[in-house]
Structure formats: C-alpha cells, structure tokens
Design a protein around this motif. Structure first.
Motif, PDB file in Angstrom:
ATOM      1  N   CYS A  25      -1.076  11.407 -11.700  1.00  0.00           N
ATOM      2  CA  CYS A  25      -1.100  10.832 -10.364  1.00  0.00           C
ATOM      3  C   CYS A  25       0.345  10.608  -9.915  1.00  0.00           C
ATOM      4  O   CYS A  25       1.257  10.473 -10.744  1.00  0.00           O
ATOM      5  N   ALA A  26       0.523  10.585  -8.614  1.00  0.00           N
ATOM      6  CA  ALA A  26       1.840  10.396  -8.031  1.00  0.00           C
ATOM      7  C   ALA A  26       1.680   9.647  -6.718  1.00  0.00           C
ATOM      8  O   ALA A  26       0.633   9.715  -6.075  1.00  0.00           O
ATOM      9  N   ALA A  27       2.738   8.950  -6.316  1.00  0.00           N
ATOM     10  CA  ALA A  27       2.660   8.150  -5.095  1.00  0.00           C
ATOM     11  C   ALA A  27       4.026   8.051  -4.451  1.00  0.00           C
ATOM     12  O   ALA A  27       5.067   8.246  -5.106  1.00  0.00           O
ATOM     13  N   GLY A  28       4.023   7.712  -3.170  1.00  0.00           N
ATOM     14  CA  GLY A  28       5.296   7.506  -2.485  1.00  0.00           C
ATOM     15  C   GLY A  28       5.209   7.837  -1.010  1.00  0.00           C
ATOM     16  O   GLY A  28       4.136   7.777  -0.404  1.00  0.00           O
ATOM     17  N   GLY A  29       6.345   8.202  -0.442  1.00  0.00           N
ATOM     18  CA  GLY A  29       6.412   8.593   0.951  1.00  0.00           C
ATOM     19  C   GLY A  29       6.438   7.417   1.908  1.00  0.00           C
ATOM     20  O   GLY A  29       6.280   6.258   1.510  1.00  0.00           O
ATOM     21  N   SER A  38       0.842  -1.192   0.000  1.00  0.00           N
ATOM     22  CA  SER A  38       0.000   0.000   0.000  1.00  0.00           C
ATOM     23  C   SER A  38       0.876   1.239   0.000  1.00  0.00           C
ATOM     24  O   SER A  38       1.878   1.303   0.707  1.00  0.00           O
ATOM     25  N   TRP A  39       0.481   2.216  -0.795  1.00  0.00           N
ATOM     26  CA  TRP A  39       1.213   3.472  -0.806  1.00  0.00           C
ATOM     27  C   TRP A  39       0.976   4.221   0.498  1.00  0.00           C
ATOM     28  O   TRP A  39      -0.107   4.173   1.069  1.00  0.00           O
ATOM     29  N   TYR A  40       1.965   4.961   0.931  1.00  0.00           N
ATOM     30  CA  TYR A  40       1.772   5.807   2.114  1.00  0.00           C
ATOM     31  C   TYR A  40       0.878   6.997   1.754  1.00  0.00           C
ATOM     32  O   TYR A  40      -0.036   7.341   2.482  1.00  0.00           O
ATOM     33  N   CYS A  41       1.139   7.632   0.632  1.00  0.00           N
ATOM     34  CA  CYS A  41       0.268   8.708   0.167  1.00  0.00           C
ATOM     35  C   CYS A  41       0.208   8.699  -1.353  1.00  0.00           C
ATOM     36  O   CYS A  41       1.141   8.239  -2.022  1.00  0.00           O
ATOM     37  N   MET A  42      -0.896   9.166  -1.874  1.00  0.00           N
ATOM     38  CA  MET A  42      -1.087   9.268  -3.311  1.00  0.00           C
ATOM     39  C   MET A  42      -1.721  10.623  -3.600  1.00  0.00           C
ATOM     40  O   MET A  42      -2.511  11.123  -2.800  1.00  0.00           O
ATOM     41  N   GLY A  43      -1.372  11.183  -4.715  1.00  0.00           N
ATOM     42  CA  GLY A  43      -1.899  12.500  -5.031  1.00  0.00           C
ATOM     43  C   GLY A  43      -2.187  12.676  -6.507  1.00  0.00           C
ATOM     44  O   GLY A  43      -1.773  11.873  -7.342  1.00  0.00           O
ATOM     45  N   TRP A  44      -2.925  13.732  -6.780  1.00  0.00           N
ATOM     46  CA  TRP A  44      -3.219  14.129  -8.157  1.00  0.00           C
ATOM     47  C   TRP A  44      -2.720  15.559  -8.363  1.00  0.00           C
ATOM     48  O   TRP A  44      -2.897  16.415  -7.487  1.00  0.00           O
ATOM     49  N   PHE A  45      -2.121  15.768  -9.517  1.00  0.00           N
ATOM     50  CA  PHE A  45      -1.630  17.083  -9.912  1.00  0.00           C
ATOM     51  C   PHE A  45      -2.171  17.377 -11.308  1.00  0.00           C
ATOM     52  O   PHE A  45      -2.632  16.479 -12.010  1.00  0.00           O
ATOM     53  N   ARG A  46      -2.096  18.630 -11.709  1.00  0.00           N
ATOM     54  CA  ARG A  46      -2.463  18.965 -13.080  1.00  0.00           C
ATOM     55  C   ARG A  46      -1.562  20.076 -13.594  1.00  0.00           C
ATOM     56  O   ARG A  46      -1.008  20.856 -12.821  1.00  0.00           O
ATOM     57  N   GLN A  47      -1.421  20.113 -14.909  1.00  0.00           N
ATOM     58  CA  GLN A  47      -0.616  21.158 -15.528  1.00  0.00           C
ATOM     59  C   GLN A  47      -1.304  21.602 -16.816  1.00  0.00           C
ATOM     60  O   GLN A  47      -1.493  20.804 -17.732  1.00  0.00           O
ATOM     61  N   ALA A  48      -1.676  22.863 -16.822  1.00  0.00           N
ATOM     62  CA  ALA A  48      -2.288  23.453 -18.006  1.00  0.00           C
ATOM     63  C   ALA A  48      -1.193  24.026 -18.909  1.00  0.00           C
ATOM     64  O   ALA A  48      -0.105  24.352 -18.425  1.00  0.00           O
ATOM     65  N   PRO A  49      -1.464  24.161 -20.197  1.00  0.00           N
ATOM     66  CA  PRO A  49      -0.453  24.704 -21.116  1.00  0.00           C
ATOM     67  C   PRO A  49       0.036  26.068 -20.662  1.00  0.00           C
ATOM     68  O   PRO A  49      -0.762  26.957 -20.339  1.00  0.00           O
ATOM     69  N   ILE A  75      -4.359  11.865  -0.796  1.00  0.00           N
ATOM     70  CA  ILE A  75      -5.000  10.945   0.132  1.00  0.00           C
ATOM     71  C   ILE A  75      -3.954  10.061   0.781  1.00  0.00           C
ATOM     72  O   ILE A  75      -2.957   9.691   0.136  1.00  0.00           O
ATOM     73  N   PHE A  76      -4.167   9.754   2.052  1.00  0.00           N
ATOM     74  CA  PHE A  76      -3.374   8.768   2.763  1.00  0.00           C
ATOM     75  C   PHE A  76      -4.204   7.501   2.813  1.00  0.00           C
ATOM     76  O   PHE A  76      -5.171   7.434   3.571  1.00  0.00           O
ATOM     77  N   PRO A  77      -3.880   6.498   2.010  1.00  0.00           N
ATOM     78  CA  PRO A  77      -4.699   5.292   1.964  1.00  0.00           C
ATOM     79  C   PRO A  77      -4.847   4.588   3.306  1.00  0.00           C
ATOM     80  O   PRO A  77      -5.850   3.932   3.547  1.00  0.00           O
ATOM     81  N   GLY A  78      -3.877   4.722   4.169  1.00  0.00           N
ATOM     82  CA  GLY A  78      -3.939   4.018   5.437  1.00  0.00           C
ATOM     83  C   GLY A  78      -5.117   4.416   6.306  1.00  0.00           C
ATOM     84  O   GLY A  78      -5.723   3.567   6.972  1.00  0.00           O
TER      85      GLY A  78
END
Length: 121
Positions: free
Chosen positions: A96-100, A30-41, A51-54
């Motif tokens: 999406c990104a994950a880690g920590g 299980s990931w410690y934390c997961m996130g969403w980011f966005r980048q516009a032109p 979110i912290f899945p735990g």
C-alpha cells in the motif's frame, strides 16, 4: 514518523478471496490518495488500484478490474483491498502507498513493507 503496515496476505487456493488492509501510524489527517501495488518475483512493480478518500473515487488496472475492490474506512484512515477469484498469476507482494495533495495530485510519498499473497492452482 509515518509508517504504513499491510496485513491480510496469505497462501490460498485459486478461486478463493483475501482482504488486505493497510494501517497508518504517525499520521492522523486524511490521505489525499491511497493505492495498492504488487510485485511478482522477477517482474516490475505493478499499480493495482487507487482511491481518493475524500470523495471515494476509485480506479483499477485492467488486469484486476472486476475482481479487486478498493475501499476506505475514513474513520480509521485505512484502505482495504478485497481480492476475489484469486488466480495463480495474482501471486505477488502487495504494497500500500499513500500521499499527494490537491496541488500536486496523487503522488505516493509513503510505502508499506508489503504483505505476501500466494495463490496455488
């Protein structure tokens, strides 16, 4: 090798909804934390939600709070981003990104390639 793959983006009209998913391969814990980011032109990457899945703790940027909902399917180790009442200014590549870990906190070591969301007025 760990990889994150986003899906669910598309071209929609303002006011419609999308649900983004992020599938991880090469990682079964299980990931410690997961996130969403966005980048516009022409703009810098913007953090959207985490979110912290735990324990399910979630947080949102002020620009999306109330319209975006991040959730986690722990059985699938997959985070989702439900986006409602889409606006043209939500047009961006979403990542999406994950880690920590509990020692270092929420740091994003792994990133997906992104899924494009385009909203027309």
């Amino acid at each position: 090798q760990i990889a994150l793959v986003e899906s669910g983006g598309g071209s929609v009209q303002a006011g419609e909804s999308l649900r983004l998913s992020c599938v991880a391969s090469g990682y079964t814990d299980s990931w410690y934390c997961m996130g969403w980011f966005r980048q516009a032109p022409g703009k810098e990457r913007e953090w959207v939600a985490r979110i912290f899945p735990g324990d399910g703790r979630a947080a949102y940027s002020a620009s999306v709070k109330g319209r975006f909902t991040i959730s986690q399917d722990n059985a699938k180790n997959t985070p989702y981003l439900q986006i409602n009442s889409l606006k043209p200014e939500d047009t961006a590549m979403y990542y999406c990104a994950a880690g920590g870990n509990p020692r270092i906190g929420c740091e994003y070591h792994y990133w997906g390639q992104g899924t494009q969301v385009t909203v027309s007025a």
